[in-house]
Design a protein around this motif. Structure first.
Motif, PDB file in Angstrom:
ATOM      1  N   ILE A  86       0.821  -1.212   0.000  1.00 53.99           N
ATOM      2  CA  ILE A  86       0.000   0.000   0.000  1.00 53.99           C
ATOM      3  C   ILE A  86       0.857   1.264   0.000  1.00 53.99           C
ATOM      4  N   ILE A  87       2.188   1.108   0.073  1.00 51.27           N
ATOM      5  CA  ILE A  87       3.079   2.266   0.108  1.00 51.27           C
ATOM      6  C   ILE A  87       3.421   2.700  -1.318  1.00 51.27           C
ATOM      7  N   ARG A  88       3.316   3.981  -1.575  1.00 52.42           N
ATOM      8  CA  ARG A  88       3.655   4.519  -2.888  1.00 52.42           C
ATOM      9  C   ARG A  88       4.541   5.745  -2.701  1.00 52.42           C
ATOM     10  N   PHE A  89       5.488   5.958  -3.640  1.00 50.82           N
ATOM     11  CA  PHE A  89       6.281   7.177  -3.621  1.00 50.82           C
ATOM     12  C   PHE A  89       5.409   8.330  -4.106  1.00 50.82           C
ATOM     13  N   ARG A  90       5.338   9.386  -3.315  1.00 52.27           N
ATOM     14  CA  ARG A  90       4.570  10.566  -3.700  1.00 52.27           C
ATOM     15  C   ARG A  90       5.440  11.591  -4.428  1.00 52.27           C
ATOM     16  N   THR A  91       6.752  11.459  -4.289  1.00 48.05           N
ATOM     17  CA  THR A  91       7.676  12.352  -4.983  1.00 48.05           C
ATOM     18  C   THR A  91       8.458  11.540  -6.001  1.00 48.05           C
ATOM     19  N   ALA A  92       8.414  11.960  -7.253  1.00 46.69           N
ATOM     20  CA  ALA A  92       9.095  11.207  -8.309  1.00 46.69           C
ATOM     21  C   ALA A  92      10.606  11.289  -8.129  1.00 46.69           C
ATOM     22  N   ILE A  93      11.282  10.179  -8.384  1.00 44.01           N
ATOM     23  CA  ILE A  93      12.734  10.164  -8.405  1.00 44.01           C
ATOM     24  C   ILE A  93      13.178  10.722  -9.749  1.00 44.01           C
ATOM     25  N   LYS A  94      13.908  11.825  -9.725  1.00 46.95           N
ATOM     26  CA  LYS A  94      14.199  12.565 -10.945  1.00 46.95           C
ATOM     27  C   LYS A  94      15.228  11.867 -11.821  1.00 46.95           C
ATOM     28  N   GLU A  95      16.228  11.209 -11.204  1.00 51.37           N
ATOM     29  CA  GLU A  95      17.321  10.661 -11.974  1.00 51.37           C
ATOM     30  C   GLU A  95      17.574   9.204 -11.589  1.00 51.37           C
ATOM     31  N   PRO A  96      17.956   8.353 -12.552  1.00 49.74           N
ATOM     32  CA  PRO A  96      18.237   6.937 -12.259  1.00 49.74           C
ATOM     33  C   PRO A  96      19.316   6.759 -11.195  1.00 49.74           C
ATOM     34  N   GLU A  97      20.264   7.689 -11.148  1.00 45.38           N
ATOM     35  CA  GLU A  97      21.332   7.601 -10.149  1.00 45.38           C
ATOM     36  C   GLU A  97      20.759   7.587  -8.730  1.00 45.38           C
ATOM     37  N   GLU A  98      19.748   8.392  -8.478  1.00 42.10           N
ATOM     38  CA  GLU A  98      19.143   8.439  -7.152  1.00 42.10           C
ATOM     39  C   GLU A  98      18.560   7.089  -6.769  1.00 42.10           C
ATOM     40  N   LEU A  99      17.921   6.415  -7.734  1.00 41.27           N
ATOM     41  CA  LEU A  99      17.361   5.092  -7.482  1.00 41.27           C
ATOM     42  C   LEU A  99      18.468   4.099  -7.142  1.00 41.27           C
ATOM     43  N   GLY A 100      19.598   4.205  -7.832  1.00 39.66           N
ATOM     44  CA  GLY A 100      20.721   3.318  -7.555  1.00 39.66           C
ATOM     45  C   GLY A 100      21.225   3.470  -6.133  1.00 39.66           C
ATOM     46  N   TYR A 101      21.346   4.705  -5.649  1.00 37.03           N
ATOM     47  CA  TYR A 101      21.806   4.926  -4.280  1.00 37.03           C
ATOM     48  C   TYR A 101      20.779   4.438  -3.261  1.00 37.03           C
ATOM     49  N   PHE A 102      19.506   4.558  -3.584  1.00 36.75           N
ATOM     50  CA  PHE A 102      18.476   4.008  -2.695  1.00 36.75           C
ATOM     51  C   PHE A 102      18.635   2.494  -2.560  1.00 36.75           C
ATOM     52  N   PHE A 103      18.905   1.827  -3.675  1.00 36.54           N
ATOM     53  CA  PHE A 103      19.101   0.376  -3.636  1.00 36.54           C
ATOM     54  C   PHE A 103      20.317   0.003  -2.794  1.00 36.54           C
ATOM     55  N   ILE A 104      21.392   0.776  -2.896  1.00 36.53           N
ATOM     56  CA  ILE A 104      22.573   0.512  -2.083  1.00 36.53           C
ATOM     57  C   ILE A 104      22.232   0.639  -0.601  1.00 36.53           C
ATOM     58  N   ALA A 105      21.497   1.699  -0.235  1.00 34.84           N
ATOM     59  CA  ALA A 105      21.106   1.894   1.160  1.00 34.84           C
ATOM     60  C   ALA A 105      20.232   0.745   1.655  1.00 34.84           C
ATOM     61  N   ILE A 106      19.300   0.304   0.807  1.00 35.55           N
ATOM     62  CA  ILE A 106      18.424  -0.807   1.183  1.00 35.55           C
ATOM     63  C   ILE A 106      19.226  -2.093   1.353  1.00 35.55           C
ATOM     64  N   CYS A 107      20.207  -2.320   0.461  1.00 35.38           N
ATOM     65  CA  CYS A 107      21.048  -3.517   0.557  1.00 35.38           C
ATOM     66  C   CYS A 107      21.839  -3.530   1.857  1.00 35.38           C
ATOM     67  N   ILE A 108      22.331  -2.368   2.268  1.00 34.48           N
ATOM     68  CA  ILE A 108      23.056  -2.290   3.539  1.00 34.48           C
ATOM     69  C   ILE A 108      22.131  -2.655   4.691  1.00 34.48           C
TER      70      ILE A 108
END
Length: 225
Positions: A86-108
């Motif tokens: 039920i969780i959705r992002f309300r703010t669009a991720i502007k650049e693919p790089e930002e998504l990559g760093y989010f994945f790194i943080a989640i992996c940690i």
């Protein structure tokens, strides 16, 4: 009431170590802090870098807590799937790089929450080295500037002027973001955040904008992110 108090009892029947939990969350926080520094230093995004670097720490630690709670319970794991649906992002991720760093943080968060220190440490080190190596060539030939433009015009000329200035900036910058556009009775004020390859690009922007009107005022301000 007894059931509620039982949830606060520190005599866990499951294999849970408070010391191990505290050590793991501190190590995760250190990894995430290093990640935020690397993102601010070597990231290519031209805006919101300081803000996003703080969010990376929060996302990683939140993931750590969630995995620590659900890793020993199939029922909690299935419940988590339903809750996250039920969780959705309300703010669009502007650049693919930002998504990559989010994945790194989640992996940690995932790795340390599951108690997998060695795989997390090795993977984190390898990814950081790759990021630094890939970014070194870009840093030597990249400038981030605040571009402030003050132009006078009447109401009829304003739409054409706005369009012409925007096209010139976008054509001569690797990245450009319009931060502020102020329209008054006597003219227009622009504030762009731009990333260019070299000083020649800044000179080309100045030349083309002055070609529209020599009375336009340009100001370039170095933007340290």
């Amino acid at each position: 009431m007894e059931e509620l108090l039982g949830q606060l009892d520190f005599n866990f029947t499951e294999n849970f170590s408070i010391t191990g939990y505290i050590i793991n969350i501190l190590i995760a926080a250190i990894f995430l802090y290093i990640l935020s520094i690397v993102y601010r230093r070597y990231g290519n995004s031209i805006s919101n870098r300081n803000q996003l670097s703080k969010v990376l720490i929060i996302v990683g630690l939140t993931t750590f807590i969630i995995i620590s709670i659900v890793k020993s319970s199939l029922a909690l794991s299935l419940g988590l799937v339903g809750a996250l649906s039920i969780i959705r992002f309300r703010t669009a991720i502007k650049e693919p790089e930002e998504l990559g760093y989010f994945f790194i943080a989640i992996c940690i968060g995932l790795g340390m929450g599951a108690g997998q220190l060695l795989p997390t440490l090795i993977g984190f080190f390898v990814v950081m080295v790759i990021i630094v190596l890939l970014s070194n060539t870009k840093l030597s030939s990249s400038l981030t500037q605040n571009l402030i433009i003050n132009a006078t015009c009447d109401d009829k000329e304003r739409p054409g002027l706005i369009n012409a200035v925007s096209v010139i900036v976008e054509n001569n910058a690797k990245q450009a973001e319009l931060k502020r556009l102020s329209q008054t009775d006597g003219g227009v004020d622009f504030n762009f955040l731009i990333n260019v390859s070299n000083l020649e690009s800044l000179q080309e922007i100045s030349k083309e904008i002055y070609g529209i009107d020599k009375a336009i005022k340009l100001t370039f301000i170095d933007n340290e992110i």
